[in-house]
Design an enzyme around this catalytic site. Structure first.
Site, PDB file in Angstrom:
ATOM      1  N   ASP A  83       0.830  -1.209   0.000  1.00 14.52           N
ATOM      2  CA  ASP A  83       0.000   0.000   0.000  1.00 14.52           C
ATOM      3  C   ASP A  83       0.862   1.255   0.000  1.00 14.52           C
ATOM      4  OD1 ASP A  83      -2.006  -1.822   0.252  1.00 14.52           O
ATOM      5  OD2 ASP A  83      -2.659  -1.203   2.231  1.00 14.52           O
ATOM      6  N   CYS A 124       2.325  -7.203   5.868  1.00 13.50           N
ATOM      7  CA  CYS A 124       1.714  -5.967   5.391  1.00 13.50           C
ATOM      8  C   CYS A 124       0.199  -6.032   5.556  1.00 13.50           C
ATOM      9  CB  CYS A 124       2.117  -5.718   3.935  1.00 13.50           C
ATOM     10  SG  CYS A 124       1.906  -4.004   3.390  1.00 13.50           S
ATOM     11  N   ASP A 125      -0.462  -4.896   5.335  1.00 16.12           N
ATOM     12  CA  ASP A 125      -1.867  -4.721   5.714  1.00 16.12           C
ATOM     13  C   ASP A 125      -2.790  -5.876   5.318  1.00 16.12           C
ATOM     14  OD1 ASP A 125      -0.786  -2.307   6.384  1.00 16.12           O
ATOM     15  OD2 ASP A 125      -2.270  -1.096   5.367  1.00 16.12           O
ATOM     16  N   CYS A 193       4.637  -0.768   8.934  1.00 16.55           N
ATOM     17  CA  CYS A 193       4.589   0.662   9.256  1.00 16.55           C
ATOM     18  C   CYS A 193       4.426   0.889  10.753  1.00 16.55           C
ATOM     19  CB  CYS A 193       3.465   1.331   8.484  1.00 16.55           C
ATOM     20  SG  CYS A 193       3.674   1.200   6.689  1.00 16.55           S
ATOM     21  N   SER A 470      -6.168   4.683   4.711  1.00 14.98           N
ATOM     22  CA  SER A 470      -5.020   4.025   5.326  1.00 14.98           C
ATOM     23  C   SER A 470      -5.139   4.156   6.835  1.00 14.98           C
ATOM     24  CB  SER A 470      -3.739   4.704   4.851  1.00 14.98           C
ATOM     25  OG  SER A 470      -2.658   4.390   5.701  1.00 14.98           O
TER      26      SER A 470
END
Length: 557
Positions: A83, A124-125, A193, A470
């Protein structure tokens, strides 16, 4: 010891399975291995993104733990996308779609190869809900392992610092050199993140759900504790096999309420709403937007974490992670302590000996001093969102916004208008035709929300969309508006200059038009032609359910 080879025995036992055994010998199986339960290790390793670049080593650890415990681990891969890299581009339309690909691929490999259990490692997401949807569909003993969070960049920066620096440059507050310096230092290495963005939110939710080992959500990607977490997961899945504990035994309605509660207390991402709905659907648990309202009414936001707060996940890890917070919530009567977890114990048993946070810390507030007294995840309804919308309102932005519509038909159009200075104080930026079907793919609006923050408009401009946000987005933002514009939702007929009111206290989002005017405009509205007519995005657009139903692709089969 009982034979726990429920599925693998069908693949390798008997003279007629000699061809299958021959194939497996070539990848390292021995005679002894054929008598062991097989555990599929689903790795999301990829050099596509720093979130996943280290997961090959973690998969090796999980496999080693599996083998040491007496089973046979088999590593296989699924995809990831980034993303952070794709945001603001057409490619971002594949992001939510990748969740479904990950779920489908794990289901396909485990189902085909006859693995008796699963360890899935996501970074990741979309990896996390994708892994969990696949695990839930298969309903075989399984554990999810989080790949871990990234360390902070120089000067306490992270990926959101870079996005917001772009807006600061447009405002004249940051030079090209300053932006480049942030760009070069904000991402120092592997890991997801660094704030309470979607990856850390979903990792925390899955731990609260009971599907990860305690503390799996609160470890840095490059750390001994994360390697040990993977090793222990490989062994723990064998205990689940022995006791025949399946995901459906753990992922109950009460467990999902625990996940929602923990996400709220942490001030987590709006994407948690979308993904928890999808995960519940996969395990056949009834969960709706109204459940987020009901749970959210009694749960405060306690964590002062980015994006709206000060601290990063690495700093929460340093004071104990989320376990002491969950113990606080349990002692307050806000968690269901009798829920079973992948340890084989209940949540209350797992938390029994957890020490409280240090007295000197100020990352996690006390109940009498919350960031917000109830949920920051506001479920709004009204004539703009008859089927619901999701807002992330911490209270720092205020609880009510009234302004005039500035309408855009894509994220790119809106971003350019913000950077050019055409969006001004008092505007409500409307970005439509970005929903699951209309986009297709329901892109995140991180670039425009970050540009608003960077230009100093975070408190003066609202942004609403049938897309999503996000976990790094903050400000007065409302997404997941349903029905989406491409399906004839009222968002489709909003015009420049219409007055829009967003009220988090009354849970309403309204355009100041009469029902007659809305009906008249809708009668004149024409559905836009599909943006994709073949390939993956076209298939997704044809099969996806609305955001209020988790944007799943098998809802109406």
């Amino acid at each position: 010891m009982k034979d726990t080879r429920t599925y693998s025995s069908l693949v390798v036992d008997g003279i007629e399975k000699a061809p299958a055994r021959a194939m497996l010998r070539a990848v390292g199986f021995t005679d002894e291995d054929f008598r062991k339960p097989q555990i599929g290790i689903a790795s999301t390793w990829s050099m596509v993104t720093p979130c996943n670049m280290h997961i090959n080593a973690l998969a090796d650890e999980a496999c080693a733990g599996t083998d040491a415990a007496g089973a046979k681990g088999v590593i296989f891969n699924t995809i990831t996308i980034s993303d952070g890299i794709a945001n603001g581009t057409e490619g971002m339309k594949y992001s939510l779609v990748s969740r479904e690909i990950i779920a489908d691929s794990i289901e396909a490999v485990v189902g085909c190869q006859g693995f008796d259990g699963v360890v899935a490692i996501g970074g990741c997401d979309k990896n996390m809900p994708g892994c969990m949807i696949g695990i839930a569909r298969l309903n075989r003993p399984a554990i999810f392992v989080y790949g871990g969070t990234i360390q902070p960049g120089a000067n306490h920066t992270d990926i959101i610092s870079v996005f917001e620096a772009v807006g600061q440059h447009a405002r004249g507050d940051a030079s090209l050199l300053e932006v480049k310096q942030i760009e070069e230092t904000a991402i120092p290495g592997p890991g997801s993140c660094g704030g309470m963005y979607t990856a850390n939110t979903m990792a925390s939710a899955i731990e609260a759900l009971g599907m990860s080992l305690p503390n799996s959500s609160a470890q840095e990607a490059i750390s001994n504790s994360k390697a040990e977490d993977c090793h222990r997961a490989g062994a723990a899945v064998l205990a689940l096999l022995e006791r025949d504990i399946k995901p459906s035994d753990i992922m109950t309605r009460e467990a999902f309420e625990n996940a929602i509660t923990t996400v709220i207390a942490l001030g987590g991402s709006t994407n948690a709403v979308l993904h928890l709905l999808a995960m519940a659907h996969a395990t056949q648990v009834e969960l709706t937007l109204d459940d987020f309202v009901r749970v959210g009414a009694k749960v405060p936001v306690l964590a002062d974490l980015r994006p709206s707060g000060q601290y990063m996940m690495s700093e929460l890890i340093a004071i104990g992670g989320i376990q002491p917070l969950m113990k606080m919530l349990l002692d307050r009567g806000l968690l269901h302590g009798d829920c079973l977890t992948v340890t084989g114990n209940t949540l209350a048993e797992n938390l029994a000996d957890v020490a409280p946070y240090p007295e000197s810390q100020d990352i996690i507030r006390a109940f009498d001093n919350p960031i917000k007294r109830n949920s920051h995840l506001a479920i709004l309804r009204g004539n703009l969102a008859p089927d619901g919308a999701v807002a992330k309102i911490t209270g720092k932005e205020g609880l009510r916004f009234s302004g005039t519509a500035r309408v855009f038909h894509s994220e790119e159009e809106a971003l350019q208008a913000i950077l050019d200075g055409r969006v001004v104080k008092g505007d409500v930026v409307v970005i439509r035709y970005e929903g699951p079907r209309g986009g297709p793919g329901m892109r995140e609006m991180l670039s425009p929300t970050s540009a608003l923050m960077g230009k100093g408009l975070g408190s003066d401009v609202a942004l609403i969309t049938d897309g999503r946000f996000s976990g790094g987005s903050h400000g007065f933002v409302v997404g997941h508006i349903t029905p989406e514009a491409s399906e004839g939702g009222p968002l489709a007929i909003v015009e420049d200059g219409d007055e829009i009111v967003i009220d988090a206290e009354t849970s309403q989002i309204e355009v100041k038009l009469s029902a007659g005017e809305i009906a008249a405009r809708l009668a004149q509205w024409q559905r836009p032609a599909p943006r994709y007519t073949r390939g993956l995005l076209a298939k997704f657009a044809k099969t996806v359910a609305s955001a209020s139903e988790g944007a799943v692709t098998d809802k109406y089969l």
